[in-house]
Design an enzyme around this catalytic site. Sequence first.
Site, PDB file in Angstrom:
ATOM      1  N   TRP A 167      30.637  26.012  44.695  1.00  0.00           N
ATOM      2  CA  TRP A 167      31.752  26.529  43.895  1.00  0.00           C
ATOM      3  C   TRP A 167      33.107  26.298  44.555  1.00  0.00           C
ATOM      4  CZ3 TRP A 167      34.276  29.720  47.110  1.00  0.00           C
ATOM      5  CH2 TRP A 167      33.535  30.316  48.134  1.00  0.00           C
TER       6      TRP A 167
ATOM      7  N   ARG B  71      32.948  13.406  44.038  1.00  0.00           N
ATOM      8  CA  ARG B  71      32.595  12.733  45.294  1.00  0.00           C
ATOM      9  C   ARG B  71      31.153  12.224  45.247  1.00  0.00           C
ATOM     10  NH1 ARG B  71      33.774  16.005  50.865  1.00  0.00           N
ATOM     11  NH2 ARG B  71      31.643  16.719  50.630  1.00  0.00           N
TER      12      ARG B  71
ATOM     13  N   LYS C 268      24.085  19.542  38.746  1.00  0.00           N
ATOM     14  CA  LYS C 268      23.838  20.992  38.609  1.00  0.00           C
ATOM     15  C   LYS C 268      24.953  21.675  39.409  1.00  0.00           C
ATOM     16  CE  LYS C 268      22.495  24.387  40.255  1.00  0.00           C
ATOM     17  NZ  LYS C 268      23.447  25.492  40.492  1.00  0.00           N
TER      18      LYS C 268
ATOM     19  N   ALA D  29      27.606  24.804  40.654  1.00  0.00           N
ATOM     20  CA  ALA D  29      27.400  26.206  41.032  1.00  0.00           C
ATOM     21  C   ALA D  29      27.622  27.105  39.816  1.00  0.00           C
ATOM     22  CB  ALA D  29      28.379  26.580  42.141  1.00  0.00           C
TER      23      ALA D  29
ATOM     24  N   GLY E 187      26.348  22.208  49.957  1.00  0.00           N
ATOM     25  CA  GLY E 187      26.228  23.659  49.926  1.00  0.00           C
ATOM     26  C   GLY E 187      25.887  24.169  51.312  1.00  0.00           C
ATOM     27  N   SER E 188      25.278  25.341  51.363  1.00  0.00           N
ATOM     28  CA  SER E 188      25.000  25.954  52.658  1.00  0.00           C
ATOM     29  C   SER E 188      23.819  25.268  53.361  1.00  0.00           C
ATOM     30  CB  SER E 188      24.669  27.431  52.449  1.00  0.00           C
ATOM     31  OG  SER E 188      23.534  27.539  51.622  1.00  0.00           O
TER      32      SER E 188
ATOM     33  N   GLU F   7      25.359  17.541  52.469  1.00  0.00           N
ATOM     34  CA  GLU F   7      26.661  17.966  53.017  1.00  0.00           C
ATOM     35  C   GLU F   7      26.575  19.480  53.150  1.00  0.00           C
ATOM     36  OE1 GLU F   7      29.225  16.124  53.897  1.00  0.00           O
ATOM     37  OE2 GLU F   7      28.651  14.182  53.099  1.00  0.00           O
ATOM     38  N   LEU F   8      26.434  19.960  54.380  1.00  0.00           N
ATOM     39  CA  LEU F   8      26.089  21.376  54.572  1.00  0.00           C
ATOM     40  C   LEU F   8      27.223  22.162  55.238  1.00  0.00           C
ATOM     41  CD1 LEU F   8      22.396  20.659  55.622  1.00  0.00           C
ATOM     42  CD2 LEU F   8      23.323  21.037  53.321  1.00  0.00           C
TER      43      LEU F   8
ATOM     44  N   ARG G 173      43.751  26.283  53.678  1.00  0.00           N
ATOM     45  CA  ARG G 173      43.521  25.519  52.450  1.00  0.00           C
ATOM     46  C   ARG G 173      42.369  26.204  51.728  1.00  0.00           C
ATOM     47  NH1 ARG G 173      40.586  19.989  52.566  1.00  0.00           N
ATOM     48  NH2 ARG G 173      40.822  19.235  50.443  1.00  0.00           N
TER      49      ARG G 173
ATOM     50  N   CYS H  78      34.348  24.096  53.806  1.00  0.00           N
ATOM     51  CA  CYS H  78      33.357  23.779  54.840  1.00  0.00           C
ATOM     52  C   CYS H  78      34.012  23.228  56.101  1.00  0.00           C
ATOM     53  CB  CYS H  78      32.357  22.768  54.294  1.00  0.00           C
ATOM     54  SG  CYS H  78      33.178  21.298  53.656  1.00  0.00           S
TER      55      CYS H  78
ATOM     56  N   GLU I 189      29.753  31.047  59.653  1.00  0.00           N
ATOM     57  CA  GLU I 189      30.774  30.438  58.799  1.00  0.00           C
ATOM     58  C   GLU I 189      31.517  31.587  58.121  1.00  0.00           C
ATOM     59  OE1 GLU I 189      29.061  27.924  55.790  1.00  0.00           O
ATOM     60  OE2 GLU I 189      30.683  26.483  55.962  1.00  0.00           O
TER      61      GLU I 189
ATOM     62  N   SER J 171      40.874  15.377  54.897  1.00  0.00           N
ATOM     63  CA  SER J 171      40.123  14.839  53.746  1.00  0.00           C
ATOM     64  C   SER J 171      40.816  13.615  53.153  1.00  0.00           C
ATOM     65  CB  SER J 171      40.008  15.896  52.656  1.00  0.00           C
ATOM     66  OG  SER J 171      39.355  17.026  53.176  1.00  0.00           O
TER      67      SER J 171
HETATM   68  P1  NAD Z   1      25.000  27.458  48.232  1.00  0.00           P
HETATM   69  O1  NAD Z   1      24.152  26.720  49.206  1.00  0.00           O
HETATM   70  O2  NAD Z   1      24.721  28.889  47.986  1.00  0.00           O
HETATM   71  O3  NAD Z   1      24.926  26.748  46.801  1.00  0.00           O
HETATM   72  C1  NAD Z   1      25.178  25.372  46.626  1.00  0.00           C
HETATM   73  C2  NAD Z   1      24.516  24.923  45.338  1.00  0.00           C
HETATM   74  O4  NAD Z   1      23.104  25.090  45.455  1.00  0.00           O
HETATM   75  C3  NAD Z   1      24.928  25.703  44.093  1.00  0.00           C
HETATM   76  O5  NAD Z   1      24.946  24.834  42.984  1.00  0.00           O
HETATM   77  C4  NAD Z   1      23.808  26.722  43.958  1.00  0.00           C
HETATM   78  O6  NAD Z   1      23.648  27.172  42.619  1.00  0.00           O
HETATM   79  C5  NAD Z   1      22.608  25.898  44.388  1.00  0.00           C
HETATM   80  N1  NAD Z   1      21.496  26.689  44.918  1.00  0.00           N
HETATM   81  C6  NAD Z   1      21.530  27.887  45.531  1.00  0.00           C
HETATM   82  N2  NAD Z   1      20.288  28.274  45.876  1.00  0.00           N
HETATM   83  C7  NAD Z   1      19.447  27.292  45.467  1.00  0.00           C
HETATM   84  C8  NAD Z   1      18.039  27.097  45.559  1.00  0.00           C
HETATM   85  N3  NAD Z   1      17.228  27.995  46.124  1.00  0.00           N
HETATM   86  N4  NAD Z   1      17.520  25.968  45.060  1.00  0.00           N
HETATM   87  C9  NAD Z   1      18.315  25.045  44.485  1.00  0.00           C
HETATM   88  N5  NAD Z   1      19.650  25.172  44.382  1.00  0.00           N
HETATM   89  C10 NAD Z   1      20.217  26.286  44.866  1.00  0.00           C
HETATM   90  O7  NAD Z   1      26.506  27.213  48.699  1.00  0.00           O
HETATM   91  P2  NAD Z   1      27.837  27.786  48.057  1.00  0.00           P
HETATM   92  O8  NAD Z   1      27.961  29.231  48.400  1.00  0.00           O
HETATM   93  O9  NAD Z   1      27.958  27.379  46.631  1.00  0.00           O
HETATM   94  O10 NAD Z   1      28.928  26.929  48.861  1.00  0.00           O
HETATM   95  C11 NAD Z   1      29.370  27.260  50.126  1.00  0.00           C
HETATM   96  C12 NAD Z   1      28.635  26.459  51.179  1.00  0.00           C
HETATM   97  O11 NAD Z   1      28.791  25.070  50.901  1.00  0.00           O
HETATM   98  C13 NAD Z   1      29.207  26.652  52.565  1.00  0.00           C
HETATM   99  O12 NAD Z   1      28.165  26.751  53.490  1.00  0.00           O
HETATM  100  C14 NAD Z   1      30.017  25.374  52.799  1.00  0.00           C
HETATM  101  O13 NAD Z   1      30.202  25.029  54.140  1.00  0.00           O
HETATM  102  C15 NAD Z   1      29.199  24.377  52.072  1.00  0.00           C
HETATM  103  N6  NAD Z   1      30.010  23.203  51.725  1.00  0.00           N
HETATM  104  C16 NAD Z   1      29.797  22.043  52.427  1.00  0.00           C
HETATM  105  C17 NAD Z   1      30.584  20.932  52.148  1.00  0.00           C
HETATM  106  C18 NAD Z   1      30.398  19.656  52.903  1.00  0.00           C
HETATM  107  O14 NAD Z   1      30.922  18.635  52.467  1.00  0.00           O
HETATM  108  N7  NAD Z   1      29.670  19.624  54.000  1.00  0.00           N
HETATM  109  C19 NAD Z   1      31.567  21.004  51.154  1.00  0.00           C
HETATM  110  C20 NAD Z   1      31.739  22.196  50.458  1.00  0.00           C
HETATM  111  C21 NAD Z   1      30.937  23.294  50.751  1.00  0.00           C
END
Ligand code: NAD
Length: 487
Positions: free
Chosen positions: A158, A167, A182, A184, A236-237, A258-259, A286, A292, A389, A449
């Site tokens: 999100w 990207r 898919k 957020a 995501g995370s 990308e975590l 920012r 992340c 984080e 970036s």
């Molecule tokens: P999140 O991991 O909770 O969710 C990311 C995505 O995965 C969402 O679409 C969510 O709906 C989906 N998801 C959640 N649980 C799932 C599951 N069990 N199975 C399948 N899909 C699932 O992360 P978030 O809270 O949306 O975003 C924040 C995190 O993203 C932070 O850790 C941040 O560092 C990371 N992030 C990384 C980058 C990068 O480029 N490395 C960029 C942006 C954000």
Amino acid sequence: MSTHALPLPDLPTGLYIGGQWRDASDGARIEVLDPATDEVIADVASGSPDDGLAAVDAASAAASSWAATPPRERGEILRRSYELMMEHRDELAQLIALEGGKSRRDAEGEVTYAAEFYRWFAEEAVRGTGHVQHAPGGDKRILTVLQPVGVSILVTPWNFPAAMATRKIGPALAAGCTVVLKPASDTPLTALAIAHLMERAGTPSGVVNVVTSRRSGPIVSAMLEHPATRKLSFTGSTEVGRILLKQAAENVLNCSMELGGNAPFIVFADADLEAAVEGAMIAKMRNAGESCIAANRFLVEEAVAEEFSSRLAERMAALKVGPGADPGNEVGPMINATACADIAAMVDASVLAGATVLVGGGAREGAGSFFEPTVLGSVPADDPILSQEIFGPVAPVVTFASEDEAVAIANDTPYGLAAYVYSGDLARALRVAERVDAGMVGVNRGFISDPAAPFGGVKQSGLGREGGHEGLLEFLEAKYIAVDWES
Ligand code: NAD
């Protein structure tokens, strides 16, 4: 309802599958909230696992004709998508500000950044070239061609609802892959708006599919198990990334991950302090710290720690906090109440462990998930806030005595996404940049970036790169053809 009208009033709110906008198979919907007011601003379809499978079917049906579409034509569709996004920059920014809480200034920056991925990959689409070579033994030619990986599942967070989507969609389409996105569930509207614009740009049916859903686990699992799926690209995370890597292993899917991050921001005593504070504001604030690559730990050489901290606190205190959608505000709300409470708990624990609050220190009373811009001084080296984080507007400052100590603290984490180094001695800055465990390092700058640069992490921050030429390669696979054309 929110006091702000929703931009793009004709925005469809269904699932986008095979060029059709449709309801979820069981009619489920997701309410979308404005985190500045906690009010409902819209509702969208909440796809079921069956809808996910239908979307993969649609992507699979479109795959061979899209792969056979001339790269120039694929690039031109991306270029038109870039232009449409820039034409609708204001509406997209307002949408991001409303559903994600981001300040208008940050949201406008994100739309430009997001659109630039389409411009960049429009240009890269014609550069997926292979090569030919003589075999060392002289018995044949080695022909290497690059081919699209195939149907790709894109899962995005999100915090950058537009840029994290483009990207991935940009390089996938440039390479000749079809996709299911898919997004957020907190920020589904931006993804739908991008798909809507791509439809207008002439993207053929089934090439881009979007399934919004509150049932992330089941719908993503179903799509990863579909036999036509060949790739997972996830942002995501680290926690969720690890779960998805295990699921993807079942069918040996190609994965780009990308975590999470825990970026150190290192300031040496010989740095230009004014520039370091300026860079710190960008690297920390920012997107209100919800990034992340946000500076998560400020490591400052002892001799300048006090001055750096007080200058940073002064700048943080001057920031205007309020609803992102109201122009003029610089720091919007956190994404939701849980995120805000988590940050408050980290700050409270840090204060209990001995840190000093130089400015801010807590969540705001009243409606919305606002957190005060905060600087924590005298943070003990073993404070847990340094290993998590934070994902919010909180800057903990720790001191170090030597270059070796700075590097040791910086690398004492399982993460390795971004790092920042400020020093007046370029040789030292570059030496430290090489020694820190990070996929990206800002040297004397807080903003790194760029769609033309490879973005990604080492260690538990991820696998693969997005952006640059490397981003295109993530969606291509090499095929080796052995040829003997000499008789
Ligand atoms: P999140 O991991 O909770 O969710 C990311 C995505 O995965 C969402 O679409 C969510 O709906 C989906 N998801 C959640 N649980 C799932 C599951 N069990 N199975 C399948 N899909 C699932 O992360 P978030 O809270 O949306 O975003 C924040 C995190 O993203 C932070 O850790 C941040 O560092 C990371 N992030 C990384 C980058 C990068 O480029 N490395 C960029 C942006 C954000």
